[in-house]
Design an enzyme around this catalytic site. Structure first.
Site, PDB file in Angstrom:
ATOM      1  N   HIS A   1       0.817  -1.222   0.000  1.00 47.55           N
ATOM      2  CA  HIS A   1       0.000   0.000   0.000  1.00 47.55           C
ATOM      3  C   HIS A   1       0.852   1.274   0.000  1.00 47.55           C
ATOM      4  O   HIS A   1       0.915   1.968  -1.013  1.00 47.55           O
ATOM      5  CB  HIS A   1      -1.018   0.035   1.150  1.00 47.55           C
ATOM      6  CG  HIS A   1      -1.974  -1.097   1.165  1.00 47.55           C
ATOM      7  ND1 HIS A   1      -2.800  -1.394   0.096  1.00 47.55           N
ATOM      8  CD2 HIS A   1      -2.250  -2.027   2.118  1.00 47.55           C
ATOM      9  CE1 HIS A   1      -3.535  -2.452   0.385  1.00 47.55           C
ATOM     10  NE2 HIS A   1      -3.220  -2.863   1.599  1.00 47.55           N
TER      11      HIS A   1
ATOM     12  N   ASP B   1      -5.254  -8.316  -3.468  1.00 44.55           N
ATOM     13  CA  ASP B   1      -5.585  -8.005  -2.075  1.00 44.55           C
ATOM     14  C   ASP B   1      -6.913  -8.617  -1.647  1.00 44.55           C
ATOM     15  O   ASP B   1      -7.025  -9.809  -1.468  1.00 44.55           O
ATOM     16  CB  ASP B   1      -5.550  -6.485  -1.879  1.00 44.55           C
ATOM     17  CG  ASP B   1      -5.510  -6.067  -0.407  1.00 44.55           C
ATOM     18  OD1 ASP B   1      -5.617  -6.940   0.468  1.00 44.55           O
ATOM     19  OD2 ASP B   1      -5.380  -4.871  -0.128  1.00 44.55           O
TER      20      ASP B   1
END
Length: 470
Positions: free
Chosen positions: A285, A336
């Protein structure tokens, strides 16, 4: 040993037509880009001709397989201030219902979907360690085995990342009841990884053809006390100095503020301060990274993995991709939470985010590569290979034979020259043109179909109904 005649292929040196590729034990052992016609003629019976456009498969550098079972099931508003933090409650509810059989079927379905979309290897960031209600950890772990079984059934390359998860917030706050399944103490974590790597080596799965690779992950700085993180990271170097190591960091502003309150440092600052980052680390991220923090990540030669579909779904924010790439930072992608399982979509929206912010087009093209699709696919595949710790991401000697065949006759590819093929893949829906997929020298998708499709349809439907009503 098999030899393939590729009609058109993207190699490290660029687009090449009519190339011979030899594959032995799943690895590319020879490439002939200007093979004499008489040689091709003499070996015609031994050569399989691949019509279409062949590109490297994409490594998926960040996946939570169990979350495939909640995709689309949390898209309703509970409060006027719904956020990542409210979404977590639905995720915890699923995490505390799913068992080994459920996980294996869900993961197999997901991995087949990944293959069809162009992912040929996956880093599974795994923190389901204990059976529901079990306070003891067993080194024979059916939840871990479920993921490996699913990868083998699907035929995808797997980097398994057992994840250290010990606290609910900064300062070593105790785990909440709904997080109990995620706990490992540091010694359990290290012993389990060492044992797993030893088992793999004894089974003959070495670096020459690692369809299965074990790495490690730290869930986040809030979930692993800093002294435990340092001790474990240094111990992991002794187990395997080339081991891929992943960590979530700076995904949400609330996390950033909590870290500053607890430590006086922002999360990425705090991580950089430890001096642990190496090219084997992948930071997940980094959404709320300052320019100075991005400089630090680039200088450490660590990889950053973004998952634009998840970050958008959860309202995380915008990663400053243009700045990071201008610093020669290494960037890759992952699926994810599985809200989208498509590398083309991840990369398309990586570029579109920048266009919307900067009100320009072609933001992430490079001086050395003016085609946005080519630049993004090439770099994400090569950087993703480092993140998963597998010899993939390129059609080159010494790499595993992982590639996609795009149907040049598909409407999304109609009239396309090779130099725009990857632009079409990202920006014209040509992911639908992915016809065949090879992983480790084996065809796992042919004509858009996987051999397990029919069985999975019934099994996955049953599990989804059980999880919904359980």
């Amino acid at each position: 040993m098999s030899t393939y005649r590729l009609q058109a292929a993207y190699l490290p040196q660029g687009w090449v037509r009519d190339v011979l590729v030899t594959v032995s034990e799943g690895m590319i052992t020879a490439i002939e880009t200007s093979a004499p016609s008489q040689l091709q003629s003499s070996r015609a019976g031994e050569i399989e001709r691949l019509d279409g456009i062949i590109i490297p498969g994409m490594p998926n550098a960040h996946s939570h397989a169990f979350q495939r079972a909640m995709a689309g099931n949390a898209e309703f508003r509970l409060t006027a201030r719904d956020s990542f933090w409210t979404w977590r409650q639905a995720m915890y509810a699923l995490a505390n219902r799913i068992g080994p059989e459920d996980l294996q079927i869900v993961a197999t379905q997901l991995f087949v979907e990944m293959l069809k979309s162009g992912y040929t290897s996956v880093a599974e960031f795994h923190y389901l360690h204990r059976a529901v209600g079990d306070r003891r950890y067993s080194s024979v772990n059916p939840l871990w085995e479920a993921v490996g079984n699913a990868a083998r059934a699907a035929g995808i390359g797997l980097t398994f990342l057992p994840t250290l998860y010990q606290s609910s917030d900064f300062g070593g706050q105790p785990l909440k009841l709904e997080q109990a399944r995620f706990f490992l103490d540091t010694d359990e974590f290290l012993r389990a990884i060492e044992q797993r790597i030893g088992d793999e080596r004894r089974a003959g799965n070495d670096a020459r053809n690692p369809m299965l690779r074990t790495g490690a992950a730290f869930h986040s700085l809030r979930a692993v006390p800093l002294d435990h993180l340092r001790r474990a990271a240094l111990a992991l170097r002794g187990i395997d100095a080339s081991m891929p190591i992943h960590i979530h960091v700076a995904e949400q502003m609330l996390e950033v503020r909590a870290c500053v309150t607890a430590t006086g440092r922002r999360p990425i600052e705090l991580l950089l301060d430890q001096g642990l980052l190496t090219p084997n680390w992948c930071v997940i991220h980094a959404t709320h990274a300052t320019p100075r923090e991005l400089e630090g990540l680039a200088a450490a030669d660590a990889t950053v993995c973004v998952s634009i579909s998840t970050e958008a779904n959860l309202g995380d924010g915008f990663f400053d991709a243009a700045r990071f790439l201008n610093m020669n930072g290494r960037l890759c992608v992952g699926s994810d939470s599985q809200s989208t399982v498509s590398p083309a979509e991840e990369l398309r929206w990586l570029e579109y985010q920048q266009r919307l912010r900067k009100k320009r087009r072609g933001v992430l093209a490079a001086k050395s590569e003016s085609h946005v699709g080519t630049r993004l696919w090439r770099d994400a595949a090569q950087n993703g290979a480092r993140a998963v710790g597998q010899p993939v991401g390129r059609i080159a000697v010494g790499c595993r034979a992982d590639w996609l065949v795009l149907d040049a006759l598909h409407p999304s590819m109609a009239g396309a020259s090779t130099d725009v093929a990857l632009d079409r893949l990202l920006f014209a829906g040509a992911d639908k043109a992915i016809r065949d997929v090879m992983v480790g020298g084996q065809w796992v998708i042919k004509g858009g179909r996987h051999s397990a499709d029919e069985q999975l349809r019934g099994d996955f439907g049953r599990i989804m109904n059980d999880l919904r009503t359980g």
